[in-house]
Motif scaffolding. Structure first.
Motif: not given
Length: 213
Positions: A65, A68, A71-72, A106, A109, A122, A125-126
């Motif tokens: 989490y 992610a 990454r956002n 990503l 991850s 995962t 989330l991606n």
């Protein structure tokens, strides 16, 4: 969705992704390029880097989490740069016709977090992050990569042979989901033999990048 002008280097620790990113950064013909990495150097990324050093113990699910979230900000956040280094705002930079190269994305991850975490987490989330236009996967055996890691200093929490063997398997599984399949349509995957010389790899990479400039 493919994010034009976005290039990603992927591979386990010690595969040489950072070395190759720095080689390109030092070229004189990359004035329109921005260089970045995950975890980012933003506050969320700083937390993750402390976690990777073992300073903050968290579960692999929490790590998934957290990566992610970082990454956002990396992709969708405000465009913040420091010279040729991009901190956040990959999407905005690419839309402004900058070429952005990221050391990890990503797929890291999908490989690292899926090793000790339900892969469905995962992938969920991606799933909404854009894919790069060009993905380089650096293929290397963990025993070789860890020799490189040990030569540069202290290991991080994921830098163990058994863990990285599982990670390599997850990397290959994840990339196979996208390489030449409808899921990865528009993204070119280049498999790199990371045991070759730095010069050979740099030549291969630049040849592929030149095709999209």
């Amino acid at each position: 969705m493919i994010l034009k002008n976005f290039i990603v280097f992927e591979g386990i620790d010690g595969a040489g992704t950072t070395t190759q990113l720095n080689i390109i950064k030092n070229r004189e013909d990359t004035k329109n390029f921005l260089f970045t990495a995950e975890p980012t150097s933003s506050e969320t990324g700083k937390f993750l880097r402390r976690m990777l050093k073992g300073e903050i113990p968290i579960t692999n699910e929490t790590a998934a989490y957290s990566f992610a979230a970082d990454r956002n900000e990396h992709i969708n956040g405000h465009l913040i740069t420091d010279g040729k280094q991009l901190i956040t705002g990959v999407k905005k930079a690419c839309e402004e016709n900058k070429i952005v190269i990221s050391d990890r994305y990503l797929f890291s991850s999908l490989a690292y977090q899926s090793t000790d975490c339900d892969p469905r987490i995962t992938r969920a989330l991606n799933q909404f992050f854009p894919l790069p236009e060009l993905l380089f996967y650096f293929n290397i055996e963990p025993e070789i990569s860890l020799q490189r890691v040990d030569s540069r200093g202290e290991r991080e929490i994921y830098e163990k042979v058994d863990f990285l063997k599982k990670t390599v398997a997850e990397y290959k599984k994840a990339i196979a989901e996208y390489d030449g399949t409808p899921k990865g349509e528009g993204m070119k995957v280049v498999h790199v033999d990371a045991t070759k010389s730095k010069e050979e790899i740099a030549s291969l990479i630049w040849n592929e990048i030149s095709k999209i400039l």
